[in-house]
Design a protein around this motif. Structure first.
Motif, PDB file in Angstrom:
ATOM      1  N   LEU A  62       0.847  -1.188   0.000  1.00 55.98           N
ATOM      2  CA  LEU A  62       0.000   0.000   0.000  1.00 55.98           C
ATOM      3  C   LEU A  62       0.886   1.244   0.000  1.00 55.98           C
ATOM      4  CD1 LEU A  62      -2.205  -1.273   2.930  1.00 55.98           C
ATOM      5  CD2 LEU A  62      -3.035  -1.049   0.606  1.00 55.98           C
ATOM      6  N   VAL A  63       0.256   2.395  -0.208  1.00 56.97           N
ATOM      7  CA  VAL A  63       0.980   3.655  -0.030  1.00 56.97           C
ATOM      8  C   VAL A  63       0.277   4.446   1.062  1.00 56.97           C
ATOM      9  CG1 VAL A  63       2.056   3.816  -2.301  1.00 56.97           C
ATOM     10  CG2 VAL A  63      -0.294   4.624  -1.991  1.00 56.97           C
ATOM     11  N   SER A  64       1.076   5.144   1.871  1.00 51.46           N
ATOM     12  CA  SER A  64       0.547   5.747   3.095  1.00 51.46           C
ATOM     13  C   SER A  64      -0.075   7.116   2.881  1.00 51.46           C
ATOM     14  CB  SER A  64       1.673   5.889   4.124  1.00 51.46           C
ATOM     15  OG  SER A  64       2.346   4.673   4.278  1.00 51.46           O
ATOM     16  N   SER A  65      -1.109   7.345   3.667  1.00 53.09           N
ATOM     17  CA  SER A  65      -1.795   8.628   3.639  1.00 53.09           C
ATOM     18  C   SER A  65      -0.810   9.770   3.919  1.00 53.09           C
ATOM     19  CB  SER A  65      -2.894   8.625   4.696  1.00 53.09           C
ATOM     20  OG  SER A  65      -3.540   9.864   4.721  1.00 53.09           O
ATOM     21  N   GLY A  66      -0.943  10.822   3.141  1.00 57.22           N
ATOM     22  CA  GLY A  66      -0.100  12.004   3.342  1.00 57.22           C
ATOM     23  C   GLY A  66       1.175  11.972   2.534  1.00 57.22           C
ATOM     24  N   THR A  67       1.448  10.822   1.910  1.00 59.17           N
ATOM     25  CA  THR A  67       2.674  10.745   1.115  1.00 59.17           C
ATOM     26  C   THR A  67       2.368  10.484  -0.351  1.00 59.17           C
ATOM     27  OG1 THR A  67       2.981   8.356   1.306  1.00 59.17           O
ATOM     28  CG2 THR A  67       3.881   9.710   3.072  1.00 59.17           C
ATOM     29  N   PHE A  68       1.083  10.429  -0.684  1.00 58.79           N
ATOM     30  CA  PHE A  68       0.711  10.027  -2.036  1.00 58.79           C
ATOM     31  C   PHE A  68      -0.342  10.946  -2.626  1.00 58.79           C
ATOM     32  CE2 PHE A  68      -0.310   6.769  -5.305  1.00 58.79           C
ATOM     33  CZ  PHE A  68       0.974   6.371  -5.614  1.00 58.79           C
ATOM     34  N   GLY A  69      -0.507  12.124  -2.028  1.00 54.14           N
ATOM     35  CA  GLY A  69      -1.506  13.075  -2.505  1.00 54.14           C
ATOM     36  C   GLY A  69      -2.857  12.407  -2.623  1.00 54.14           C
ATOM     37  N   PHE A  70      -3.564  12.716  -3.701  1.00 53.16           N
ATOM     38  CA  PHE A  70      -4.820  12.025  -3.985  1.00 53.16           C
ATOM     39  C   PHE A  70      -4.625  11.056  -5.154  1.00 53.16           C
ATOM     40  CE2 PHE A  70      -6.571  15.865  -1.819  1.00 53.16           C
ATOM     41  CZ  PHE A  70      -7.119  15.195  -0.738  1.00 53.16           C
ATOM     42  N   GLY A  71      -3.409  10.553  -5.280  1.00 49.41           N
ATOM     43  CA  GLY A  71      -3.145   9.504  -6.259  1.00 49.41           C
ATOM     44  C   GLY A  71      -2.636  10.005  -7.597  1.00 49.41           C
ATOM     45  N   ARG A  72      -3.302  11.036  -8.116  1.00 49.03           N
ATOM     46  CA  ARG A  72      -2.972  11.458  -9.483  1.00 49.03           C
ATOM     47  C   ARG A  72      -1.529  11.929  -9.616  1.00 49.03           C
ATOM     48  NH1 ARG A  72      -7.263  14.693 -11.260  1.00 49.03           N
ATOM     49  NH2 ARG A  72      -8.410  14.796  -9.315  1.00 49.03           N
ATOM     50  N   GLU A  73      -0.963  12.449  -8.526  1.00 50.81           N
ATOM     51  CA  GLU A  73       0.406  12.956  -8.573  1.00 50.81           C
ATOM     52  C   GLU A  73       1.398  11.890  -9.012  1.00 50.81           C
ATOM     53  OE1 GLU A  73      -1.758  13.350  -6.153  1.00 50.81           O
ATOM     54  OE2 GLU A  73      -1.940  15.484  -5.698  1.00 50.81           O
ATOM     55  N   TYR A  74       1.083  10.627  -8.681  1.00 52.29           N
ATOM     56  CA  TYR A  74       2.021   9.548  -9.010  1.00 52.29           C
ATOM     57  C   TYR A  74       1.619   8.767 -10.264  1.00 52.29           C
ATOM     58  CZ  TYR A  74       4.632  10.492  -4.829  1.00 52.29           C
ATOM     59  OH  TYR A  74       5.418  11.110  -3.903  1.00 52.29           O
TER      60      TYR A  74
ATOM     61  N   ILE B 218       6.259  17.094  -6.679  1.00 46.77           N
ATOM     62  CA  ILE B 218       5.165  16.827  -7.617  1.00 46.77           C
ATOM     63  C   ILE B 218       3.783  17.085  -7.022  1.00 46.77           C
ATOM     64  CG2 ILE B 218       6.480  15.217  -9.046  1.00 46.77           C
ATOM     65  CD1 ILE B 218       5.109  12.925  -7.491  1.00 46.77           C
ATOM     66  N   GLY B 219       3.742  17.772  -5.892  1.00 41.83           N
ATOM     67  CA  GLY B 219       2.442  18.176  -5.353  1.00 41.83           C
ATOM     68  C   GLY B 219       1.787  17.201  -4.398  1.00 41.83           C
ATOM     69  N   ALA B 220       2.528  16.185  -3.956  1.00 45.67           N
ATOM     70  CA  ALA B 220       1.913  15.183  -3.084  1.00 45.67           C
ATOM     71  C   ALA B 220       2.123  15.450  -1.601  1.00 45.67           C
ATOM     72  CB  ALA B 220       2.436  13.798  -3.434  1.00 45.67           C
ATOM     73  N   CYS B 221       3.245  16.051  -1.243  1.00 48.49           N
ATOM     74  CA  CYS B 221       3.569  16.123   0.189  1.00 48.49           C
ATOM     75  C   CYS B 221       3.120  17.425   0.844  1.00 48.49           C
ATOM     76  CB  CYS B 221       5.056  15.881   0.417  1.00 48.49           C
ATOM     77  SG  CYS B 221       6.146  17.213  -0.102  1.00 48.49           S
ATOM     78  N   LEU B 222       2.838  18.437   0.060  1.00 49.05           N
ATOM     79  CA  LEU B 222       2.274  19.708   0.543  1.00 49.05           C
ATOM     80  C   LEU B 222       3.185  20.501   1.474  1.00 49.05           C
ATOM     81  CD1 LEU B 222      -1.380  18.494   1.369  1.00 49.05           C
ATOM     82  CD2 LEU B 222      -0.471  19.213  -0.831  1.00 49.05           C
ATOM     83  N   VAL B 223       4.490  20.300   1.373  1.00 48.59           N
ATOM     84  CA  VAL B 223       5.359  21.050   2.279  1.00 48.59           C
ATOM     85  C   VAL B 223       5.840  22.390   1.707  1.00 48.59           C
ATOM     86  CG1 VAL B 223       6.123  18.955   3.452  1.00 48.59           C
ATOM     87  CG2 VAL B 223       7.567  19.941   1.673  1.00 48.59           C
ATOM     88  N   CYS B 224       5.902  22.519   0.381  1.00 51.51           N
ATOM     89  CA  CYS B 224       6.457  23.750  -0.197  1.00 51.51           C
ATOM     90  C   CYS B 224       5.354  24.800  -0.355  1.00 51.51           C
ATOM     91  CB  CYS B 224       7.154  23.474  -1.522  1.00 51.51           C
ATOM     92  SG  CYS B 224       6.104  22.712  -2.769  1.00 51.51           S
ATOM     93  N   ALA B 225       4.768  25.190   0.756  1.00 50.63           N
ATOM     94  CA  ALA B 225       3.598  26.063   0.720  1.00 50.63           C
ATOM     95  C   ALA B 225       3.993  27.535   0.671  1.00 50.63           C
ATOM     96  CB  ALA B 225       2.755  25.804   1.958  1.00 50.63           C
ATOM     97  N   CYS B 226       3.318  28.294  -0.189  1.00 51.11           N
ATOM     98  CA  CYS B 226       3.470  29.751  -0.132  1.00 51.11           C
ATOM     99  C   CYS B 226       2.085  30.379  -0.120  1.00 51.11           C
ATOM    100  CB  CYS B 226       4.341  30.280  -1.266  1.00 51.11           C
ATOM    101  SG  CYS B 226       3.560  30.395  -2.862  1.00 51.11           S
TER     102      CYS B 226
END
Lengths: 305, 280
Positions: free
Chosen positions: A18-30, B245-253
């Motif tokens: 699986l991939v963990s919440s908070g590290t995979f956005g809403f999926g589309r990013e990957y 790539i927009g997944a981790c949300l840390v680079c916020a401005c």
């Protein structure tokens, strides 16, 4: 013939990665990197009733073999999630796990109910260290873990996963409380509370002072907690915390995890889940193992107490 | 596929703690546009753990070369310095939204109606925004000049304002593409003493579009200057980054339109100045 599939409390996965919440956005990013259908499942970014703007930057600091994050559950809220993010998965055949955080037990219940028809499982986040209200407040007292799990289980149509916090004296107490309350599965660990000081300005680096530590640095702690928990509960366990390679994943499964989840590794190696999956497969082939559960250490064979 | 193992062609010092790296790429370079960045994995397995975001300074699509200009400021960039021609690097990219580039040779208004303000609305993707027959200035400070070189090559002789603390670099490369070239150093050792924003402030009414990259204070001043004078302004922002790539949300401005945050990695790094704000 190798059978990679696992059943974690009624949630059937084609493989245990699986991939963990908070590290995979809403999926589309990957989705640009590989076919998401290859994954065992996707735990999407944690959501709340109302949109949350998240914490003030800086939100990340690199540590030795890890990262501290202070995102603060930035998310568009449950309604936007259902309307704007969930439809993306219609094109995929991969289980989606919604990770939810509430300020009150009622909020958790409402969210679980609303999501029941559109996702494959609910993961109860009672362990986010980066928000003042909710989150971890529910996950560090076993009575509260019991109460929130019990309430959500009543109105949750999908398998219910409770994600445990490592920031407790005895994680097995929380695991047992979740099991007793009817959780179908537990996942552990969330991030470990840590801190960084900005020595130039002589103040805490993060606005929220503390932050969540993850990455390879936390793996031995996560592994120990999975092992301890597996001794105590009968419900399936999703093991996570610093898994970067297939060898790490095998360790977690041996320790008692029924499935594993890749978190921080996604940030530096977007292909990490696929690398891990292929690694587990070839390990099984090499060792002549045909079922994931047969990787586990047979605890009856030796007294590990 | 957006990760590529690339070969280093060259890596050399251009000033104190400032280096230029040329990389041969088989795919990334062909998708790259001015203002985008690459995310580089360097070092051992877990140290440093994260990739390092570096602006694309120049690219040569014929040779397949990407040029990066970087300042040594931490664990990751220290390791960059030790890489040699022939070494390989794990590179992800090109990432982010680059500068909306106007080229008078290539872009002509279809009709006078096309230059209506709606065409430049903030809702349009930056790549679709075009600036026809506009007078342009480019302002850069320190290592922030990096993404501006490829931009300047694609503009029609913009006025270029560069500022450095003391030591200057890449001056010839920039001045070659400049209409008028302004050079500033804090101590006045080279060029004029002071900051390039001072000269830009004097000439601001000559311009319709300003592009900027550099220290936050410079970006903030450029934004205020341009907005006060109704000049379109594009800023390349920087923030500590995770996934890229927009997944981790840390680079916020901070977003200027609402109380929310924007992601520097995918909503930027180049923003219209009206999209972002600096003071919390």
């Amino acid at each position: 013939m190798i059978d990679m599939s696992v059943d974690i409390g009624g949630l059937k996965l084609k493989n245990p990665v699986l991939v963990s919440s908070g590290t995979f956005g809403f999926g589309r990013e990957y989705s640009d990197f590989y076919d998401l259908n290859l994954l065992g499942g996707i735990a999407v970014k944690g959501i709340t009733m109302k949109p949350r703007k998240g914490n003030k930057p800086p939100r990340i600091a690199e540590t030795a073999a890890g990262i501290l994050n202070s995102v603060g559950l930035e998310n568009p809220g449950i309604n936007n999630f259902i309307e704007q993010e969930l439809p993306f998965f219609k094109n995929y055949d991969v289980p989606v796990i919604a990770n939810i955080s509430g300020n009150t037990i009622e909020e958790y219940s409402i969210m679980a109910k609303e999501l029941g028809n559109s996702v494959d499982a609910i993961e109860l986040n009672v362990s986010c260290p980066n928000v003042k209200e909710g989150g971890i407040a529910f996950g560090t007292k076993s009575e509260l873990v019991y109460k929130v799990t019990k309430a959500v289980k009543k109105c949750c149509k999908t398998p219910l996963i409770v994600k445990l916090s490592p920031n407790v004296t005895d994680i097995t107490e929380m695991a047992l409380a979740a099991e007793k309350a009817g959780a179908d599965c537990i996942s552990l660990i969330n991030t470990i509370v840590g801190m960084k000081i900005d020595i130039e300005n002589k103040r805490p680096y993060f606005d929220n002072i503390v932050a969540g530590l993850s990455g390879p640095a936390v793996m031995p702690i996560a592994l120990r907690m999975v092992w301890q928990t597996a001794q105590k509960v009968k419900i399936p366990i999703i093991g996570m915390g610093g898994i970067s390679t297939w060898r790490d994943a095998i360790e977690f499964i041996m320790a008692g995890a029924d499935a594993i989840s890749i978190g921080t590794a996604n940030f530096y190696n977007p292909y990490a889940p696929i690398d891990v999956l292929r690694g587990i497969e070839s390990y099984m082939r090499e060792k002549g193992i045909n079922k994931i559960e047969k990787i586990k250490i047979n605890k009856g064979a030796k007294n590990y107490e | 596929m957006r990760c590529e193992i690339c070969t280093i062609v060259d890596n050399y010092r251009v000033a104190t703690d400032t280096y230029k790296m040329v990389i041969e790429s088989k795919s990334i370079v062909f998708e790259a546009s001015a203002g985008q960045f690459v995310h580089i994995r360097v070092g051992g397995e877990y140290d440093p753990l994260l990739r390092r975001p570096i602006s694309i300074c120049e690219f040569d699509k014929e040779k397949g070369y990407l040029t990066l200009l970087y300042r040594v400021c931490g664990k990751g960039t220290k390791l960059f310095v030790n890489t040699r021609p022939g070494d390989s690097l794990d590179i992800m990219g090109p990432l982010g939204k680059g500068f909306p580039v106007f080229n008078t040779e290539l872009t002509r208004p279809k009709s006078s109606m096309d230059s209506a303000n709606t065409q430049r609305g903030l809702n349009l993707p930056l790549s679709e925004v075009s600036f026809n027959d506009k007078k342009v200035a480019v302002i850069g400070g320190g290592i922030g000049i990096a993404p501006l070189l490829e931009l300047c090559k694609n503009l029609n002789k913009p006025d270029i304002y560069l500022g450095f603390r003391d030591e200057t670099y890449m001056v010839d490369e920039f001045s070659e593409h400049a209409g008028t070239f302004y050079l500033y150093t804090e101590d006045g050792k080279e060029g004029c003493k002071g900051y390039p924003i001072e000269a830009l402030a004097k000439n601001i009414n000559n311009y319709e579009v300003v592009y900027a990259c550099g220290p936050k204070i410079m970006l903030s001043k450029t934004k205020n200057l341009c907005e006060a004078n109704s000049v379109e302004c594009y800023l390349s922002m920087e923030e500590k980054m995770g996934c890229g790539i927009g997944a981790c949300l840390v680079c916020a401005c901070k977003s200027a339109q609402d109380d929310l945050y924007k992601k520097v990695c995918v909503d930027g790094p180049v923003f219209n100045s009206k999209e972002v704000k600096f003071n919390d």
